[in-house]
Structures are given as C-alpha cells and as structure tokens.
Design a protein around this motif. Structure first.
Motif, short mmCIF file in Angstrom:
data_model
loop_
_atom_site.label_atom_id
_atom_site.label_comp_id
_atom_site.label_asym_id
_atom_site.label_seq_id
_atom_site.Cartn_x
_atom_site.Cartn_y
_atom_site.Cartn_z
N ASN A 88 0.82 -1.21 0.00
CA ASN A 88 0.00 0.00 0.00
C ASN A 88 0.85 1.27 0.00
OD1 ASN A 88 -2.95 0.49 0.00
ND2 ASN A 88 -2.44 1.85 1.69
N ALA A 89 2.06 1.18 0.53
CA ALA A 89 2.98 2.31 0.43
C ALA A 89 3.33 2.59 -1.03
CB ALA A 89 4.24 2.04 1.24
N PHE A 90 3.51 1.54 -1.81
CA PHE A 90 3.76 1.73 -3.24
C PHE A 90 2.54 2.32 -3.94
CE2 PHE A 90 6.98 -1.90 -2.82
CZ PHE A 90 8.05 -1.02 -2.76
N VAL A 91 1.34 1.88 -3.52
CA VAL A 91 0.11 2.46 -4.09
C VAL A 91 0.06 3.96 -3.80
CG1 VAL A 91 -2.41 2.39 -4.11
CG2 VAL A 91 -1.12 0.26 -3.83
N GLY A 92 0.34 4.34 -2.55
CA GLY A 92 0.35 5.75 -2.19
C GLY A 92 1.42 6.54 -2.93
N VAL B 270 6.33 -1.61 -10.67
CA VAL B 270 6.94 -2.93 -10.87
C VAL B 270 7.05 -3.67 -9.54
CG1 VAL B 270 9.07 -4.12 -11.54
CG2 VAL B 270 8.18 -2.25 -12.95
N ALA B 271 7.49 -2.98 -8.49
CA ALA B 271 7.65 -3.62 -7.18
C ALA B 271 6.30 -4.06 -6.60
CB ALA B 271 8.34 -2.65 -6.21
N GLY B 272 5.27 -3.21 -6.72
CA GLY B 272 3.96 -3.56 -6.21
C GLY B 272 3.37 -4.77 -6.91
N LEU B 273 3.51 -4.81 -8.22
CA LEU B 273 2.99 -5.94 -8.98
C LEU B 273 3.72 -7.23 -8.62
CD1 LEU B 273 1.14 -7.02 -11.23
CD2 LEU B 273 2.93 -6.39 -12.88
N PHE B 274 5.04 -7.17 -8.51
CA PHE B 274 5.86 -8.35 -8.19
C PHE B 274 5.47 -8.93 -6.82
CE2 PHE B 274 9.64 -10.22 -6.21
CZ PHE B 274 9.99 -11.17 -7.16
N LEU B 275 5.38 -8.08 -5.81
CA LEU B 275 5.04 -8.56 -4.47
C LEU B 275 3.63 -9.14 -4.42
CD1 LEU B 275 6.55 -5.68 -2.28
CD2 LEU B 275 7.46 -7.99 -2.58
N SER B 276 2.70 -8.50 -5.13
CA SER B 276 1.32 -8.96 -5.11
C SER B 276 1.16 -10.33 -5.76
CB SER B 276 0.42 -7.94 -5.83
OG SER B 276 0.46 -6.68 -5.19
N ILE B 277 1.88 -10.57 -6.83
CA ILE B 277 1.76 -11.84 -7.55
C ILE B 277 2.42 -12.98 -6.79
CG2 ILE B 277 2.49 -13.11 -9.61
CD1 ILE B 277 2.18 -10.53 -11.20
N PHE B 278 3.61 -12.76 -6.29
CA PHE B 278 4.44 -13.88 -5.83
C PHE B 278 4.43 -14.11 -4.31
CE2 PHE B 278 6.38 -12.70 -9.94
CZ PHE B 278 6.26 -13.94 -10.59
N PHE B 279 4.00 -13.15 -3.52
CA PHE B 279 4.12 -13.30 -2.07
C PHE B 279 2.82 -13.16 -1.29
CE2 PHE B 279 8.34 -12.07 -3.53
CZ PHE B 279 9.14 -13.02 -2.89
N GLY C 292 7.81 6.35 -10.28
CA GLY C 292 6.59 5.60 -10.52
C GLY C 292 6.84 4.25 -11.18
N ILE C 293 7.84 4.18 -12.02
CA ILE C 293 8.18 2.90 -12.66
C ILE C 293 8.60 1.89 -11.59
CG2 ILE C 293 9.70 1.76 -14.31
CD1 ILE C 293 9.95 4.49 -15.75
N ILE C 294 9.41 2.35 -10.64
CA ILE C 294 9.86 1.48 -9.55
C ILE C 294 8.69 1.00 -8.71
CG2 ILE C 294 11.30 1.36 -7.48
CD1 ILE C 294 13.11 3.48 -8.79
N PHE C 295 7.80 1.93 -8.34
CA PHE C 295 6.66 1.59 -7.49
C PHE C 295 5.76 0.55 -8.16
CE2 PHE C 295 6.89 6.21 -5.81
CZ PHE C 295 7.93 5.86 -4.97
#
Length: 399
Positions: free
Chosen positions: A22-26, A181-190, A176-179
C-alpha cells in the motif's frame, strides 16, 4: 478453516506485506501531488483552473467507480486478483506522464491511475480488515492509511525536490516505474488471499443484513448515510487542496522545493497521526472523532485564506492533516460496525465510491468557483461546506 486466526500478530507477515504494497500504491499518487499543476502551466500553457484540475476530475471519477465495483467483485474474484489487476493498470502511468505530448494524455494517465487506486488500495484495506478481525479494525485501517499517505507525502516532497533540481520532466516520474513494478511483483508472488478469513468471520456474525447495500450505505441508514456524506466532503476538500495548494503557494513566491515541502506536510501529518487515530476509533466514540475531525478541517481551510509565510501555511497543513486523520480510519471502522462480513466489502465499496467521487466534485467545483469568484472565494465555500458536513454527522450518526 479451523486454522484461520485473526489478529495483527497472528497474521504479521501478510499484514506487513500489505503495508509495503500500500505504500507503493500511495507513492503513485505522491508522484503527481506537488508538480502536476506546474506541469500544466509550464509544459502545456494551461491557465484556467478548471482545465488544470481536469486531471483530478478524471482520477476521482474513475477511482470512485472502481471502488464500487471492487466492493461488489471482492467476494467473487478475490481480493488478491483485484489487487494484481490494479497494478497492471499502473504500469503505463509514469511513461505516459514522461512522454505526454499534450494535456489530454495527462488526463488519460489519471484515468489509469484512478483504476489502479480504486482496485489496489481498496483491495489492500479490505484484506487488512479481513486479517485482524473486529477488535482491531481501526488500528489496521490506521496502519494501512499511514503507510499509503506517508508515501504520498514523502514522494510529493521528493518529486518537488527532483523537479527543482532537474526539471518537471522526466526524472520525477522515474519513481513511478519502480513503485508499479515492485507492487505488482510482491502482489503476484508473495501475497495470499483472505477469503477464508471472511468466511470464518461470517460464521459468528449476528448483524442484520442490509436490504439494499447501495441505498442504505448512501442515505437510508442514518449512520451509514452520515459517514458517506462526510467521506465525500472530506475528499472534496482534499481535491481542492491537491489542485490549488501548489498554485496558491507559487503565487505567494515559494520555490519548488518549498512547495514540495509544504505540500508534503498535510498528507504526512495525516498519515502518521492515523497510527493513533486508527486505534482511537476502536475504543473511543466514532461520532465524536468524525464530528471534530470534519470541523477542524473546515476551520483550517477557512483560516488558510489569511495565511502568510512559510510557518503559517505549515500550521494549516498540520491542522488539516490532524483533522483528516481523525476521520479517515474512523470512516471505514464505522461502516464495518453496521454491516455483516459478507456485505462489508460491498458497503465499503459504496462508501468509497461516494468518498472518492469527492475528488472529482472538489476539483470541478473548486475550478469553477476559482474562475468565477477567485481562489479566496473557492476556499471559503469549500471550508463552509466542510463545517456543514460536521453538523450532519452530529445530527444523523446514532451510535
């Protein structure tokens, strides 16, 4: 289902992961918070406040609609799937903002951002509520909003500083590119879904079902209706602050770095304070927190008309942040008080529909009022409306 447990400690790993996500969403919102109005003027030559604030209208309407459908689909598709879909819509946003040839592209980027926020933020907060159970809902929401809005404030400051050093485009938007990519990766795999927690809670539910979730949450139920109108007005005034605050500060002669810092004080105070106010909403009168929070916001907005100098605007930001922190976690905790576990997601979706429609209404109303009556007239009108909202809470909220 016997192994399903509720609580922060019992679900610490998944809860922490949701806080990070959610920090990445913000952060995706903070990306625009302090610099997009300057981009409108410097890169595209927009002077009309209504035209400049069109990006907030696009964002608010889209996010509001997605909030509603997220609530309706949460039990069918699952929270995790909705979170992932939200991140997929976020991926193009920073690239569009970097390469946008005209303002319409910026508006289109905010449609995608609204979808991202409506799906991802809504799913994240629902999952936290599912994990902790009834006794710690306010604390869970407070931590969720703390992470999200702390990221908004910090990224707003950081993008303001980057823009002052290296220009409004493209460097601030690389974050924004970092946020995304990181948010999507964590949501899918963890991340794990929380549908089993909802089913477990429903087994012990004793609340009556709402006859019509949409109409009861919107108006017919006095307490739910009072919360929904306050949510709309809260984000209506936030839409004004988002759009006009940088313009007001620039007119006062503040530098881009100072504008970034002053723009960050309000959401940062809002975010940090929710660690306390979220817990307060579990143990203290929700009606009292909502009334005083809306009243404090209204008084701070009206007082900003006469503010002069850095410390005066910083004080306004602190008051606005504290007032918003009193109501924000309390909104969701209060909605949950009057709904069953199986209807909670849909009722929250309806509430968040009206709440985030306030962004669009606030930006549109503020732009029109500012073009007609000047910025001071717009500020006074929005401040008075916020004070009136506090009175509605006092009259209609019954618990």
């Amino acid at each position: 289902m016997e192994n399903i447990k509720f609580g922060l400690r019992e679900n610490g790993a998944q809860f922490t992961l949701l806080v990070v996500i959610n920090a990445f969403v913000g952060g995706m919102i903070g990306l625009e918070r302090s610099i997009l109005p300057q981009l409108a003027e410097t890169a595209f030559g927009l002077s009309s406040k209504t035209a400049m604030l069109s990006f907030i209208v696009a964002f608010g309407v889209t996010k509001a609609i997605c909030n509603y459908f997220t609530g309706r689909l949460a039990n069918r598709l699952g929270r995790k799937r909705l979170l992932i879909i939200g991140w997929l819509f976020a991926l193009p946003v920073p690239f569009i903002l970097i390469y946008a040839p005209n303002w319409n592209w910026v508006v289109a980027a905010n449609v995608l951002l609204g979808i991202n926020q409506g799906l991802s933020w809504s799913a994240a907060v629902m999952m936290k509520i599912d994990l902790v159970g009834e006794k710690s809902r306010g604390l869970a929401v407070g931590i969720n909003e703390f992470a999200g809005y702390l990221a908004v404030g910090l990224v707003a400051f950081l993008t303001g500083w980057i823009a002052s050093e290296y220009g409004v485009r493209p460097y601030p938007f690389y974050l924004g590119i970092i946020f995304a990519v990181a948010g999507l990766f964590l949501s899918i795999f963890f991340l794990k879904d929380t549908h089993q927690h909802v089913a477990k809670e429903q087994e012990n539910n004793q609340r009556l079902s709402l006859k019509s979730v949409f109409w009861d949450t919107t108006f017919r139920h006095p307490s739910l209706g009072a919360v929904s109108q306050a949510g709309l007005i809260n984000n209506l005034n936030d839409g004004m602050i988002w759009g006009l605050w940088p313009v007001i500060l620039a007119a006062k002669g503040f530098s881009l770095t100072e504008i970034g810092l002053l723009s960050a004080i309000y959401p940062t105070t809002w975010s940090i304070s929710q660690l306390l106010t979220g817990r307060l909403s579990d143990v203290y009168s929700k009606k009292g927190l909502l009334f005083w929070g809306m009243l404090l916001q209204g008084l701070a907005i009206v007082g900003s008309i006469w503010a002069e100098g850095f410390y005066a605007f910083a004080s306004i930001g602190l008051l606005l942040g504290w007032g918003t922190a009193l109501v924000y976690p309390t909104f969701i905790n209060a909605i949950s008080d009057f709904t069953s576990p199986m209807q909670r997601a849909e009722s929250l979706g309806v509430f968040r529909f009206w709440r985030d429609l306030g962004y669009a209404l606030g930006a549109l109303l503020t732009g029109v009022l500012a073009d007609w009556w000047g910025i001071s007239g717009a500020i006074l009108s929005i401040g008075a409306l916020t004070i009136f909202s506090a009175l509605v809470i006092q009259i209609r909220y019954t618990k």
